[in-house]
Structure formats: C-alpha cells, structure tokens
Motif scaffolding. Structure first.
Motif, mmCIF file in Angstrom:
data_model
loop_
_atom_site.group_PDB
_atom_site.id
_atom_site.type_symbol
_atom_site.label_atom_id
_atom_site.label_comp_id
_atom_site.label_asym_id
_atom_site.label_seq_id
_atom_site.Cartn_x
_atom_site.Cartn_y
_atom_site.Cartn_z
ATOM 1 N N GLU A 1 -7.523 -11.062 1.451
ATOM 2 C CA GLU A 1 -7.293 -10.335 3.091
ATOM 3 C C GLU A 1 -5.931 -9.921 2.863
ATOM 4 O O GLU A 1 -4.751 -10.578 2.154
ATOM 5 N N LEU A 2 -5.411 -8.509 2.838
ATOM 6 C CA LEU A 2 -4.566 -8.119 2.830
ATOM 7 C C LEU A 2 -4.423 -7.249 4.344
ATOM 8 O O LEU A 2 -4.847 -7.179 5.341
ATOM 9 N N GLU A 3 -2.308 -7.810 4.512
ATOM 10 C CA GLU A 3 -1.367 -8.246 5.685
ATOM 11 C C GLU A 3 -1.521 -7.094 5.806
ATOM 12 O O GLU A 3 -0.499 -6.896 5.019
ATOM 13 N N ILE A 4 -1.546 -5.569 7.328
ATOM 14 C CA ILE A 4 -0.383 -4.970 7.822
ATOM 15 C C ILE A 4 0.271 -5.047 8.777
ATOM 16 O O ILE A 4 0.142 -6.368 9.866
ATOM 17 N N THR A 5 1.235 -4.258 8.980
ATOM 18 C CA THR A 5 2.389 -4.444 10.162
ATOM 19 C C THR A 5 1.430 -3.209 11.010
ATOM 20 O O THR A 5 1.047 -2.163 10.138
ATOM 21 N N GLU A 6 2.184 -3.191 12.017
ATOM 22 C CA GLU A 6 1.375 -1.882 13.376
ATOM 23 C C GLU A 6 2.461 -0.318 12.709
ATOM 24 O O GLU A 6 1.437 0.771 12.677
ATOM 25 N N GLY A 7 3.581 -0.486 12.331
ATOM 26 C CA GLY A 7 4.267 1.167 11.603
ATOM 27 C C GLY A 7 3.247 1.683 10.912
ATOM 28 O O GLY A 7 3.737 2.748 10.572
ATOM 29 N N VAL A 8 2.563 0.910 9.730
ATOM 30 C CA VAL A 8 1.953 1.615 8.723
ATOM 31 C C VAL A 8 0.609 2.625 9.345
ATOM 32 O O VAL A 8 0.314 3.560 9.729
ATOM 33 N N LEU A 9 0.100 2.126 10.634
ATOM 34 C CA LEU A 9 -0.627 3.012 11.390
ATOM 35 C C LEU A 9 -0.310 4.459 12.308
ATOM 36 O O LEU A 9 -0.269 5.018 12.048
ATOM 37 N N ILE A 10 0.960 3.697 12.180
ATOM 38 C CA ILE A 10 1.721 5.189 12.998
ATOM 39 C C ILE A 10 2.567 6.368 12.644
ATOM 40 O O ILE A 10 2.486 7.815 13.278
ATOM 41 N N ASN A 11 2.824 5.769 11.071
ATOM 42 C CA ASN A 11 3.296 7.168 10.778
ATOM 43 C C ASN A 11 2.659 8.256 10.531
ATOM 44 O O ASN A 11 2.639 9.260 10.486
ATOM 45 N N ASP A 12 1.036 7.483 9.692
ATOM 46 C CA ASP A 12 0.030 9.012 9.306
ATOM 47 C C ASP A 12 -1.099 8.517 10.056
ATOM 48 O O ASP A 12 -1.670 7.725 9.282
ATOM 49 N N PRO A 13 -1.953 8.040 11.025
ATOM 50 C CA PRO A 13 -1.967 7.407 11.280
ATOM 51 C C PRO A 13 -4.168 8.134 11.133
ATOM 52 O O PRO A 13 -4.801 6.968 10.276
ATOM 53 N N GLN A 14 -4.557 9.057 10.539
ATOM 54 C CA GLN A 14 -5.063 9.729 10.286
ATOM 55 C C GLN A 14 -5.477 9.579 8.644
ATOM 56 O O GLN A 14 -6.542 8.402 8.619
ATOM 57 N N ARG A 15 -4.216 9.232 7.898
ATOM 58 C CA ARG A 15 -5.078 9.362 6.597
ATOM 59 C C ARG A 15 -4.459 7.452 6.156
ATOM 60 O O ARG A 15 -5.894 7.191 5.317
ATOM 61 N N THR A 16 -3.648 7.026 6.885
ATOM 62 C CA THR A 16 -3.894 5.665 7.255
ATOM 63 C C THR A 16 -5.367 5.092 7.968
ATOM 64 O O THR A 16 -5.846 3.859 6.401
ATOM 65 N N LEU A 17 -6.158 5.391 8.754
ATOM 66 C CA LEU A 17 -7.068 4.963 8.927
ATOM 67 C C LEU A 17 -8.128 4.774 7.616
ATOM 68 O O LEU A 17 -9.183 4.332 8.270
ATOM 69 N N SER A 18 -8.032 6.274 7.202
ATOM 70 C CA SER A 18 -9.393 6.478 6.231
ATOM 71 C C SER A 18 -9.077 5.762 5.686
ATOM 72 O O SER A 18 -10.277 4.731 4.793
ATOM 73 N N ILE A 19 -7.731 5.313 4.663
ATOM 74 C CA ILE A 19 -7.237 4.188 3.718
ATOM 75 C C ILE A 19 -8.129 3.028 3.637
ATOM 76 O O ILE A 19 -7.869 2.030 3.201
ATOM 77 N N LEU A 20 -7.980 2.239 5.419
ATOM 78 C CA LEU A 20 -7.723 0.851 5.900
ATOM 79 C C LEU A 20 -9.822 1.114 5.972
ATOM 80 O O LEU A 20 -10.703 -0.141 5.073
ATOM 81 N N ARG A 21 -10.132 1.843 6.252
ATOM 82 C CA ARG A 21 -11.879 1.711 6.409
ATOM 83 C C ARG A 21 -12.786 1.692 4.887
ATOM 84 O O ARG A 21 -13.160 1.531 4.089
ATOM 85 N N ARG A 22 -11.382 2.291 3.957
ATOM 86 C CA ARG A 22 -11.905 2.727 2.734
ATOM 87 C C ARG A 22 -11.802 1.391 1.538
ATOM 88 O O ARG A 22 -12.816 0.576 1.018
ATOM 89 N N LEU A 23 -10.383 0.405 1.884
ATOM 90 C CA LEU A 23 -10.442 -0.875 1.682
ATOM 91 C C LEU A 23 -11.582 -1.627 2.678
ATOM 92 O O LEU A 23 -11.831 -2.922 0.967
ATOM 93 N N LYS A 24 -11.945 -1.896 3.351
ATOM 94 C CA LYS A 24 -13.052 -2.430 3.587
ATOM 95 C C LYS A 24 -14.403 -2.181 4.011
ATOM 96 O O LYS A 24 -15.441 -3.451 3.735
#
Length: 988
Positions: free
Chosen positions: A835-858
């Motif tokens: 289980e990988l834990e992230i804080t909200e600040g990860v999503l805010i800085n570059d939301p499109q790129r971060t969401l893409s990384i999170l979906r690939r991790l999932k």
C-alpha cells in the motif's frame, strides 16, 4: 402598432436620392388613398342612407363618417386598433361566408362564372387589349392590401416576425376578394346583378343560410368593407405624411403630433381633401387619376428596392424582404405599368392631366421643405443646383409632350378610334417615362455630384490643408506639429458612366492622399517612438537590474548596494542599523496546492503589506519567498521590536487571492550592526541564522541573533552533509508500526524510516526528512526504503500488508511506476500486499501527470491510500479525482475526540464520507481506550497508534510475521522510543 422611435420611412430607401423617394411616396401613395377615402365613405353612406337614414343626404352621411373616423384617429392609434380589429374581423367573416354559402348551397353556375364579354371602345384586337388593360388597371387597387401590410406592419416592434404574417394574410384576403368572390358571384348572381348596387345584389348570396337576414348581411358586408377604405388613409396615409416630414422630405407642419402621438396636421389634411372630393362627387375619372398616381408611387419604389438590394446588400433595414418577394414586386410593377399604359387613356384627358399633377405634387412639397430648411439655415430660398436644372428640363419636356399630344389628338377624326388610342398611349408612355426619368435621373445625377462635391470640400478643407502644414513642420524638424488629421469619406458608386468613373477616380485620389498622410504620420510617429523607446529601454534596463519583476521591490543586487552604502554611512557617522531576514511560512504548501499563479499573486499582495508596514525602511525581495529589510537602529531595541510586530501582524491576516482565503505566516531573523557582525556578509548570515531559529519555533515568530544560533546553523549544515553518506554507512533503518482492526487484529504495518547517526544517535524524522526533500536525497532514500520493506515483507510467513509513504519529490523525478514494478518483481512481494501512501500535495502540483502515475501504479495491483486526510486544502476534490483504496484520518482529529464535540463531529463526518464512498477509513494516533471505543461506536473498522503498537524493528513483531495466522496484540509493545511531535508526525 407601436412605431419605434428613430425608425422612419427614410430607413427603407437609404441611399436613394431624397427627392425621388419622398415625392414618389407622397405623390403616389397619399394621392392614391385620398379619393378612395371619400369613395368608400360615399358607398358606405349610400347603404346607411338607403336602409337606415332615408331622409338625410348621402353626401352628409359620408362626410359625417369621415369626421367620425378622423376623431377616432385623433384619439391615438390604440383607439384606431380597437375600432379596426372588429371591423376587419366582421368583414373577413362575411367575405368568407359570401364565397362559401353559394358553393355549399349549389347555387353557383360555374360555366356562367367563367363566361364574360368585353366592352371594347373600338373593334379589333387592339380594342380588346385596351379594354382588358383598363379593367386590369382598376384591379390594380389590390396593391394597397399588400402595400399597407408591409409599410404599416413594418412599423411594429418586431417587423421581421409581423410583416410576413401580414403579407400572407393580405394575400389570402386579396385572393378571396379579387379572384374567389368575383368568380362565385358571377356564377351565382350573374354579371347584370353585379353591375348594380352590390348592397342590394349580394343578398341572394347570403340567403341560403341566413334567409331574410341575407339582405342585412349584404348591407353590412359592404359597409364594413368600405369602412376599411375610409380608415386606411386617415390612419395609414396620414402617418406616412408625418414620417416623411420627420425624414425631412415634406413641410414641417405635417410632422406635428398630438399628445396621443397622432399626426394631427396630416390627419386633418387627409380628411379635408377626402371631404373636398366628396363634395365634387368623387367622379370615376378622379378615381382613375388617383389610381394612376398610386401605381406610379408603388411601382417605382419596387424598382428602388431592387436597386437598393443590388447596390447596398449589407445596409441594415427595418425589414429585409426575401429576394423572391423583390423579384415578384418587379414583375407586378411591370404588369401594372403596362396596364396603366394601355388602359389609363380610356378615362379621358382630364384623368391624365390630374394624375400627372398629383404625381408631381410630391416634388413641389419637397421643394417647399427644401426652401424652408434653407431659410432656417440663413441661405437663399432657391439655390443653384444641378438637380434643379435637370428637373426643370424634364418638366419642360413633359409640357412639350402634352402640347404635342393635344395638337395631335385634335387633328385626328373621331372615326379613327384606334389611332386616337395609340396616340393617347404614346402620351401616357412619354408621361410615365418623363415622371420616372424626370425624378430618378436628375436625382441620381445630382446625388452623385453632390456626394463628390461634399467629399472634395472635406478633402481640401481637412486632410490636404493639414497635410501641407505637417510637411512644412517636418521640414523644419518639428515632430510634434508634423501631423495631418485624416477625414476621408469614400464616394458611393452607383453607375457605370462618366459620373461613376469620376467618383472612382476621386476615391483613388482620396486613397492616395490618405496613404500619404498615413505615411507622414508613420514617419513622425516612428521617429518619436524610436526616441521614446530608447529612453524607456534605458530606464527599464536600469529598473530591471535593480528591482524584482514580480513585486516591483528592489532585488538582491539593489539590496547589496544599499547595504554597502549603509555600512559606509554607519562607519562614518557612528550610527547603527539592523538587517531583517524574512521568510513566508507555508508558502511552499500554497504554491504546491494552488499552483504558481496564485503563489505569484500571494507574493505581490504580501509585498504590498510588508511595504506598508515597513514605512521608511528599505525593503527588498532577494529570493522566492525571502525578503530583507534594512532599518535604522536607535539606542534601544524597542523600535526594532515594534517594526517586527507590525510586519508579523500584517502577514497574519488572511489573504483573499482569486476566491481563495489563504493564511500564511512570517518568520523574521534580526541582526544588528556592529554587535552581530562587522561586515555585510557576517551580518546577513547571522540574520539568516536568527530566521532559521524563528522558523524552528513555529510560524509568526521573530528572533534577534544570538551567538548559539550560529552554532545551530553550522550543525544543520553538518547534518545535511552527513545525510548524504548515511546510506553508504548503513545508518538508515526501518521501523514498523502495526495496523489493526478495531477489535485488535493486526493486518499489516506502516513502514517508518529511522536514522541512527554514528555520533548523534537516533535523529528524529522531523529533522532529517525535510533536509532530504530539500536537497533531493529523498529520491534515492525513498527507493531504498521501498526495496528494503518489500524484501523483508516477502520473507514473512504471514501475508501481512505493508504501507510505505511516498514523497511528492518522488513523483517529480525518475520513473516511479517502473521502479515499483521492478522492485515487486525483484523481491517477489505480491502487489496486493503493498500500500503506497500519498498526501494531497502530490495531486495539486501537477494533477494530470500525478493522476496518470497513480492509475498506472494501481494497474500493477498495489493499493493507494490518502494520507493525513483533512489537514490539506483540497481533500474532497482529491477523493473525487482518484479512486483511493483507503483514507487515513490524521491523528490531529483523534487526539481530542473523546473530549471535544467539534473533533468528534469531524471524525464522525470523515467516517461517514468513507462509508458513502465505499472507501475504508483507518484512524491514526489512537492512544487511549476511550478513543478506540468512540471509533468503534462510529463504525471505524481500522486503527493505528500507540494503543495498537509502538514503532519498532520488524524483529519485535516476529510473533506476528512468523506464524500463519496473525494474532491479537495483547498490549502496546514499547520498543525504542523516538520523540514524535503530537501535531505532525514525520513517517519516514
């Protein structure tokens, strides 16, 4: 009908010479209606006198009707509408009844309806043709229905909607009256009955249905229809006169209106002329003359409308008729003019002469208005103009034509009827040609010549004169006066003759003059601009070299110069001063959460506040969110403390930036010369050390420099250097904190990072993790933590889960997805256990790129948890943007849950939110049984904290990891204890 202010008859014929449009509209339209007003009043009066008032003369009754309808018009258009609508409804219903009743009763002889005989003035085909055209000529009075529909309905608020409806309704009624009714009545009553009084003859048409009331229906049919012809000139034609007067085409007195918006002068004139024609009996030759004038008045404007559509296609109009309607109008005009040419002459010479006088009366009234306007302007009554000369010549041609016609007809024997008719037709043709040419051609020539003349006057008195002056000024080097005003108006070209060529040449000359004037202005402006740009560029370069582009404050260069000058002055004068180093608290978080645009706006607003609070002190921006200030220092420290207090207070108030209410803080470090440094470098370094201590003690804090701060700063630098070699010296280790269900069953661990320094011992995470994130070491450290934790978990006998924290920096550097994938393959750990834990600040800085990384991790099969939920800026939006597998409720909400209603409400809301979203919620920081009991009652199923177990090395939990079934934690296993802040626990 509501006539919008500012919309006039002239709007329809904009671009056509005024004398042409004005005279034709008055001479044709108004004269065509005035005899009709008297005639219809006479016909309705005849029926009223015959059936209701036998003792009163017909003429008196007709005049009384005109007077009554005039009184209604003077009351205003609303009263006219209230009277006309029921009259129109009744006449329309009776007209339909007069057509339908004979057909349904079978009384129509269709053979008789289509058989009729012509009355020819002389034998032969020419006589028959003349007879047909004379009848068609009179039937031309069908045009008023359509003309009234377009002209007067066009005055309504929405003509584009109302005009097509009115024209369609008029077409239906015109077809009924001029096609259906004549055929039905011929078949039912015969031509002899129709040649008599219709009020008497039409009774049998209604009798099959109405019986004895048929005669009364016929009478009212006639009276209601005649009422229309009486009301139209008074209501419509009078308002046309008023509109033409308002357009400057007829004498001013015709435009006078009453309080009810009724053109009373035009209405009374129309009524008076109608009564005058009644008195003389409204003879048939007068009606024919009026019809001749009317046909001219509606045919030539049809041609004008076609020319306007061709020459001015883009001009705004109150109503734009379909192109097919324009063509249909041209065809109808040709037919009517041919009928007038071949049929008009049958009504005699007086008819022709009176028709011509009526047609030219509009030109006479336009001349009246022109003289009136010239006298008002202080000009002679009659001016010498090309238009006047051409029109006079055409009138002379008409007079000569009339004389020739009289001489020719008087010399021909009455036995030669066909020859007389031919001569009369020739005269009518010449008269019509003279009317059209005599008005149109002089008007067009004079209009074009006037446009060229006015444009030439504007050119010579404006642009050319200014151009000459500007050239003289440019020659003597006076750039300020080398300017020519441009006033060019192109002349419209409507013809392909010499006048058109002259207009085109004049337009080309204007364009050349305009281009030369523009070139002169461009040269002057470019010279002035070059000089101004040089000055502005120099000033801008000087300013940018010493000022911050975002806030406008002095920059680091300007600060260094000012500090050097201050040093020199202080050494020379023996005075002292202080240096303030300031840093905005939590600015990085705001920048990460809301983006750089809002961060920039926040910096500008903060700079304004600090400038206001610093008063006369020198303030500069030397870095991202770093500011410095140089202030004079009196004997005591109290003024410096007061200045620091003002700066802290102004930064403590919330900032409203683009709809976001943001709270930040300010930390201040102060060093005083010469006590805290005898040179600029030392003084600034010590102020920075004081700033570091202020930030370490929390937000909104100011500290003066103390010697031990210098030592602490050196320790931090040394710690940062040691951290770079911590991995190489194997000083980093992992601790694990159990995670359990609410009843105490452990299902996994959160992985926490620890650093055992070779000389300092255990270093708290809050001290070294920010250093690692600041210098980028967190990327390599994070990779080591993930690989080590996965390898150890893969060796456990029990398939417990592990939760590993990810830093926002890891999302910005390297390929995080491939790293996780390779570590899982390398260690053999099942993805579902990670289980990988992230804080909200990860999503805010570059939301499109971060969401893409999170979906690939999932997609790898690992779980994604939202850590520290509720402590950031956009938790709810984060949950909506990505389907998290777990929500970790921050310990700051759990601490007071058993004693604070507010904390309890927040925890209850988060648990409810997780339940609604179908996402498990785990509560962090559970330390007491009371907290666990509360969470159990509220439905929280997972907990983590000292009550479950303290962080320790994995060997401590061998009883959980080394058995097939993890047991219950019977008590908090206290292992190596590291100081953990209660408010914000660093987990690495």
């Amino acid at each position: 009908m509501a006539r919008p202010r500012g919309r006039h008859c002239g709007d329809v014929f904009r671009g056509i010479p005024t004398v042409q449009s004005g005279s034709l509209r008055f001479g044709g339209y108004w004269w065509g209606w005035v005899p009709t007003c008297g005639l219809t009043a006479l016909l309705s009066a005849s029926a009223i006198q015959q059936w209701y008032l036998p003792d009163i003369p017909v003429e008196f009754v007709a005049c009384a009707l005109v007077v009554c309808f005039t009184a209604v018009n003077l009351c205003g258009i609303k009263w006219v509408s209230r009277l006309v609508v029921p009259i129109a409804t009744g006449s329309a219903l009776l007209a339909f009844a007069a057509a339908i009743i004979p057909i349904l009763s079978g009384n129509v002889d269709w053979r008789q309806a289509t058989t009729f005989a012509l009355t020819s003035p002389f034998p032969g085909w020419f006589g028959d043709l003349t007879s047909i055209m004379a009848g068609l000529y009179l039937v031309g009075f069908a045009a008023p229905a359509f003309e009234a529909a377009t002209c007067h309905v066009g005055e309504t608020v929405d003509p584009n909607r109302n005009v097509p409806r009115a024209v369609f309704a008029s077409a239906v009624m015109a077809g009924l009256y001029f096609i259906v009714l004549p055929i039905v009545w011929l078949g039912a009553l015969g031509s002899q009955s129709l040649g008599k009084d219709l009020a008497v003859s039409l009774g049998p048409a209604f009798a099959p249905l109405l019986g004895s009331f048929g005669k009364a229906a016929a009478i009212w049919f006639m009276m209601l229809n005649m009422f229309h012809g009486t009301m139209q000139p008074l209501a419509g034609a009078s308002r046309t006169l008023a509109q033409l007067s308002e357009d400057g085409l007829l004498p001013r007195f015709l435009g006078q209106r009453s309080a009810t918006d009724c053109p009373w002068a035009a209405t009374l004139l129309t009524a008076s002329m109608a009564i005058l024609f009644l008195v003389i009996g409204d003879p048939i030759w007068l009606i024919a003359a009026a019809n001749f004038t009317y046909l001219i008045g509606i045919c030539l404007p049809n041609v004008a409308a076609w020319l306007l559509r061709r020459d001015y296609p883009s001009v705004d109009r109150p109503y734009r008729a379909p192109r097919g309607a324009i063509v249909l109008g041209l065809v109808a005009s040709g037919i009517w003019m041919l009928a007038a040419l071949l049929g008009f002459q049958q009504f005699g010479l007086p008819t022709v002469i009176v028709g011509l006088v009526m047609a030219y009366s509009g030109a006479a009234l336009y001349a009246w208005r022109t003289i009136e306007d010239r006298l008002r302007a202080g000009l002679p009554a009659v001016g010498q103009s090309l238009h006047l000369k051409l029109t006079g010549a055409m009138l002379l041609v008409l007079a000569l034509d009339a004389a020739g016609y009289v001489i020719a007809v008087s010399t021909v024997s009455a036995e030669h009827g066909a020859l007389i008719a031919a001569l009369e037709d020739i005269f009518v043709a010449v008269a019509m040609l003279t009317i059209s040419v005599g008005l149109v051609l002089p008007g067009m020539i004079a209009h074009s010549a006037t446009e060229i003349s006015e444009a030439a006057k504007r050119l010579t008195s404006g642009t050319l004169r200014d151009f000459s002056r500007a050239m003289v000024a440019l020659g003597r080097g006076d750039l300020g006066a080398a300017h020519a005003s441009v006033n060019i108006t192109p002349v419209s070209i409507h013809s392909r003759d010499e006048i058109g060529e002259m207009a085109e040449s004049f337009n080309l000359m204007q364009q050349e003059v305009l281009q030369a004037a523009h070139s002169l202005d461009d040269a002057r402006d470019n010279l002035s601009l070059a000089r101004s740009q040089l000055d502005a560029s120099y000033q801008s370069i000087v300013h940018l070299a010493h000022h911050d582009a975002l806030t406008g404050l002095p920059n680091r260069v300007a600060f260094a110069k000012h500090l050097a000058l201050t040093f020199e002055h202080s050494i020379a004068s023996g005075e002292t001063f202080a240096v303030f180093c300031m840093d905005l608290d939590n600015f990085k978080e705001v920048n990460d959460v809301f983006g750089h645009a809002i961060g920039d706006e926040l910096l500008k607003e903060a700079a304004l506040r600090l400038t206001s609070a610093s008063q006369d002190a020198f303030l500069a921006r030397v870095g991202g969110d770093e500011f410095t200030l140089i202030a004079a220092h009196p004997v005591s420290l109290e003024p410096l403390e007061q200045l620091a207090g003002r700066l802290l207070a102004t930064a403590d108030d919330a900032f409203d930036i683009e709809g976001q209410r943001l709270r930040i803080g300010l930390s201040i470090g102060i060093a005083v010369f010469p006590k805290d440094g005898s040179d600029a470098g030392t003084l600034v370094a010590n102020a920075d050390a004081a700033l570091y201590r202020a930030k370490a003690q929390g937000r909104l804090n100011a500290r003066f420099f103390e010697p031990e701060m210098d030592r602490h700063l050196r320790e931090q630098l040394a710690l940062q250097l040691d951290l770079r070699s911590a991995l190489e010296r194997d000083e980093l280790m992992l601790h694990y904190q159990p995670q359990a269900t609410i009843d105490g069953k452990v299902f996994g661990f959160e992985v926490l990072l620890r650093w055992r320094h070779e000389t300092l011992g255990l270093v708290p995470p809050k001290d070294f993790i920010p250093l690692a994130e600041k210098n980028g070491l967190i990327v390599s450290i994070g990779e080591w933590v993930l690989r080590r934790a996965c390898r150890e978990a893969a060796a456990w006998f029990a398939p417990l889960k592990i939760a590993v924290n990810l830093s926002p920096v890891q999302f910005q550097h390297g390929d995080l997805v491939n790293l996780v994938h390779s570590i899982l393959l390398e260690t053999g750990l099942a993805p579902a256990r990670l289980e990988l834990e992230i804080t909200e600040g990860v999503l805010i800085n570059d939301p499109q790129r971060t969401l893409s990384i999170l979906r690939r991790l999932k997609s790898l099969g690992v779980k994604i948890a939202m850590d520290d939920f509720g402590t950031g800026y956009a938790s709810l939006s984060s949950l909506r943007s990505f389907p998290f597998d777990k929500i970790k409720m921050d310990r700051s909400f759990i601490v007071d849950v058993a004693t604070s209603d507010q904390a309890a409400a927040i925890v209850r809301a988060v648990i409810g939110l997780g339940s609604a979203l179908g996402v498990p919620v785990i509560a962090e920081g559970v330390e007491t049984e009371a907290q666990r009991s509360f969470l159990a009652r509220e439905g929280c199923v997972e907990v983590q904290g000292y009550l479950v177990g303290w962080p320790a090395s994995i060997e401590t939990f061998s009883d959980l990891t080394g058995k097939a079934n993890a047991g219950l934690v019977r008590g908090p296993a206290r292992r190596e204890i590291i100081e953990i802040p209660r408010r914000s626990q660093r987990k690495r």
